[in-house]
Design an enzyme around this catalytic site. Structure first.
Site, PDB file in Angstrom:
ATOM      1  N   CYS A  47       0.837  -1.204   0.000  1.00 54.96           N
ATOM      2  CA  CYS A  47       0.000   0.000   0.000  1.00 54.96           C
ATOM      3  C   CYS A  47       0.867   1.248   0.000  1.00 54.96           C
ATOM      4  O   CYS A  47       1.889   1.317   0.687  1.00 54.96           O
ATOM      5  CB  CYS A  47      -0.912  -0.014   1.225  1.00 54.96           C
ATOM      6  SG  CYS A  47      -1.951   1.457   1.387  1.00 54.96           S
TER       7      CYS A  47
ATOM      8  N   CYS B   9       1.243   4.434   3.565  1.00 54.42           N
ATOM      9  CA  CYS B   9       2.241   4.631   4.623  1.00 54.42           C
ATOM     10  C   CYS B   9       3.625   4.265   4.091  1.00 54.42           C
ATOM     11  O   CYS B   9       3.769   3.278   3.371  1.00 54.42           O
ATOM     12  CB  CYS B   9       1.929   3.757   5.840  1.00 54.42           C
ATOM     13  SG  CYS B   9       0.355   4.136   6.648  1.00 54.42           S
TER      14      CYS B   9
ATOM     15  N   CYS C  44      -6.801  -1.136   8.197  1.00 56.91           N
ATOM     16  CA  CYS C  44      -6.119   0.141   8.020  1.00 56.91           C
ATOM     17  C   CYS C  44      -5.886   0.755   9.386  1.00 56.91           C
ATOM     18  O   CYS C  44      -6.817   0.863  10.192  1.00 56.91           O
ATOM     19  CB  CYS C  44      -6.926   1.097   7.139  1.00 56.91           C
ATOM     20  SG  CYS C  44      -6.048   2.649   6.806  1.00 56.91           S
TER      21      CYS C  44
ATOM     22  N   GLN D  89      -8.629  19.885   8.456  1.00 62.01           N
ATOM     23  CA  GLN D  89      -7.433  19.286   9.026  1.00 62.01           C
ATOM     24  C   GLN D  89      -7.667  17.785   9.200  1.00 62.01           C
ATOM     25  O   GLN D  89      -8.761  17.350   9.546  1.00 62.01           O
ATOM     26  CB  GLN D  89      -7.083  19.937  10.363  1.00 62.01           C
ATOM     27  CG  GLN D  89      -6.739  21.405  10.269  1.00 62.01           C
ATOM     28  CD  GLN D  89      -5.459  21.675   9.487  1.00 62.01           C
ATOM     29  OE1 GLN D  89      -4.616  20.790   9.318  1.00 62.01           O
ATOM     30  NE2 GLN D  89      -5.314  22.895   8.996  1.00 62.01           N
TER      31      GLN D  89
ATOM     32  N   PHE E 199      -6.094  32.902   4.041  1.00 57.48           N
ATOM     33  CA  PHE E 199      -6.345  31.523   3.605  1.00 57.48           C
ATOM     34  C   PHE E 199      -7.167  30.827   4.691  1.00 57.48           C
ATOM     35  O   PHE E 199      -6.803  29.770   5.215  1.00 57.48           O
ATOM     36  CB  PHE E 199      -5.044  30.777   3.326  1.00 57.48           C
ATOM     37  CG  PHE E 199      -4.161  31.434   2.302  1.00 57.48           C
ATOM     38  CD1 PHE E 199      -4.343  31.199   0.947  1.00 57.48           C
ATOM     39  CD2 PHE E 199      -3.146  32.298   2.684  1.00 57.48           C
ATOM     40  CE1 PHE E 199      -3.530  31.803  -0.006  1.00 57.48           C
ATOM     41  CE2 PHE E 199      -2.318  32.908   1.747  1.00 57.48           C
ATOM     42  CZ  PHE E 199      -2.507  32.664   0.396  1.00 57.48           C
TER      43      PHE E 199
ATOM     44  N   GLU F   6     -10.418  34.396   2.193  1.00 58.42           N
ATOM     45  CA  GLU F   6     -10.312  33.073   1.558  1.00 58.42           C
ATOM     46  C   GLU F   6     -10.690  33.209   0.092  1.00 58.42           C
ATOM     47  O   GLU F   6     -11.586  33.981  -0.262  1.00 58.42           O
ATOM     48  CB  GLU F   6     -11.247  32.087   2.275  1.00 58.42           C
ATOM     49  CG  GLU F   6     -11.546  30.791   1.557  1.00 58.42           C
ATOM     50  CD  GLU F   6     -10.322  29.967   1.247  1.00 58.42           C
ATOM     51  OE1 GLU F   6     -10.215  29.487   0.103  1.00 58.42           O
ATOM     52  OE2 GLU F   6      -9.471  29.795   2.147  1.00 58.42           O
TER      53      GLU F   6
ATOM     54  N   CYS G 103       2.088  23.297   5.517  1.00 54.48           N
ATOM     55  CA  CYS G 103       2.214  21.866   5.251  1.00 54.48           C
ATOM     56  C   CYS G 103       3.444  21.589   4.400  1.00 54.48           C
ATOM     57  O   CYS G 103       3.583  20.497   3.866  1.00 54.48           O
ATOM     58  CB  CYS G 103       0.954  21.335   4.578  1.00 54.48           C
ATOM     59  SG  CYS G 103       0.579  22.135   2.998  1.00 54.48           S
TER      60      CYS G 103
END
Length: 410
Positions: free
Chosen positions: A66, A69, A143, A241, A268, A288, A362
């Site tokens: 997968c 991860c 999962c 989030q 934002f 935004e 991020c």
């Protein structure tokens, strides 16, 4: 092809081990000696000769196939430290140093937002994550990342694939677990004709709101999210989030970074993740670019109790950043741009000399670039809080406090 033996020196930003050459080796850790066939600059199937003391047994049976991860073979302590180190390295590229706090890591099975892929097969349907470096869909029997309420939807999503998918295309299911149930936005499916529209409502007991492409199918209840004390009805596919724990860590860091601010701008702003909780203490102007998000934020603020004034503005901050004269009326700003960062808006913030800035990012690389613009203008980078909402992935998030030197560090 003969085997080559190499020693892993460090991890790259995608989580692959890097040996001299460079040779990129997935599923390895610094200090490990590994052997395998090298094709170009990659060793895709390494054999561990000397394991790292930080190596652990991955808890998920799908780990090696997968693509969800890539760091499940590493101890929690190692991953937390590595993510902090990624931030430190990005800052060092701009000659920046500061306190980097301990990484706030979300627990297993806590992801409330995920995108799964689905495709029809001869015998039925497959739903899961894409394989590692592959378009092949890995069907999930377990999962350890997504919330159980999302994982148990997989049989339902398989039925939707059978109804609305084709063997030549992949469906995408953007799932969000809300206070009132699961919001599901589907893309890549067949056109929403009469029979399909009539068939899909059979899933209303498991999926609260279903959207097909840009078309609403049904809404059994209005999806609801709570940002602090305020309930928000997000539009389909709205950004959220990834975990409640990660959101709480980011929100606490932002509030700390803006301590003492009497008038705040949220740039934002999304549909109010930071603006609405901050408005319990100070007036907030939320900006935004997506009008549907601004509308959701505005409606939530109008119906909330106990908030200071909240104003909203729909504006593309990449094309039209707030100007220094517009920023002058604020003494605190929170800015949470996409991965590309917000260089033009940051330059305007530096010129306006807003006293307190809370940055959320991020992408440590673009964060460091933008933070350097502020420190060059006289700001102090007080601290950085790493936040790991994407457990066992190389994804790194953070919040940071910057202030002008006459203010005490927050």
């Amino acid at each position: 092809m003969t085997d080559t033996q190499v020693t892993i020196h460090r991890l790259g930003h995608q989580g692959d081990g890097i040996a001299p050459g460079p040779v990129f080796v997935p599923l390895t850790l610094p200090g490990e000696v590994v052997a395998g066939a090298v094709d170009g600059d990659r060793m895709e199937a390494p054999r561990i000769v000397t394991p790292s003391p930080d190596r652990v047994r991955a808890p998920c049976a799908h780990f090696r196939s997968c693509g969800g991860c890539s760091l499940m073979h590493a101890s929690d302590g190692f991953v937390a430290g590595w993510k902090a180190q990624v931030i430190e390295t990005a800052l060092a590229a701009h000659d920046l140093t500061t306190e980097i706090r301990a990484t706030a890591t979300s627990p297993a099975r806590s992801r409330r937002r995920a995108t799964l892929a689905g495709r029809r097969t001869k015998k039925g349907a497959l739903v899961g994550f894409h394989g590692r470096r592959s378009d092949v869909i890995v069907p999930l029997t377990e999962c350890h990342v997504i919330a159980p309420d999302l994982f148990t939807l997989i049989p339902v999503l398989e039925e939707i694939v059978k109804l609305g998918g084709s063997r030549s295309a992949t469906l995408s299911f953007a799932l969000t677990l809300t206070e009132t149930g699961v919001d599901c936005a589907v893309s890549g499916g067949k056109p929403l004709d009469g029979p399909l529209r009539a068939a899909l409502p059979r899933f209303r007991d498991r999926i609260t709101r279903l959207t097909w492409g840009d078309e609403p199918v049904y809404a059994e209840a209005v999806p609801r999210l709570c940002f602090g004390p305020v309930a928000v009805a997000p539009p389909p596919g709205a950004f959220l989030q990834a975990t409640a724990e990660g959101e709480a860590a980011l929100r606490a860091a932002v509030a700390e970074g803006l301590t003492g601010a009497a008038r705040i701008a949220d740039l934002f702003a999304g549909c109010g993740t930071f603006a609405l909780p901050l408005a319990t203490h100070a007036p907030v102007h939320a900006v935004e670019g997506d009008e549907s998000l601004t509308a959701a934020l505005s409606q939530a603020a109008r119906h909330a109790q106990g908030l200071r004034p909240v104003t909203t503005e729909t504006r593309d901050l990449f094309r039209r950043p707030l100007l220094p004269e517009e920023l002058a009326k604020f003494d605190g700003v929170v800015i949470d741009p996409p991965r590309a960062g917000a260089e033009a808006q940051t330059r305007a913030l530096a010129e306006a000399r807003v006293p307190r800035i809370a940055m959320v990012s991020c992408n440590p690389v673009t964060f460091a670039r933008d933070a350097a613009l502020l420190t060059q203008a006289g700001y102090r980078l007080n601290w950085v809080q790493p936040v790991d909402q994407f457990r066992w992935s190389p994804h790194v998030e953070l919040a940071a406090s910057l202030s002008l030197p006459h203010l005490s560090a927050n």
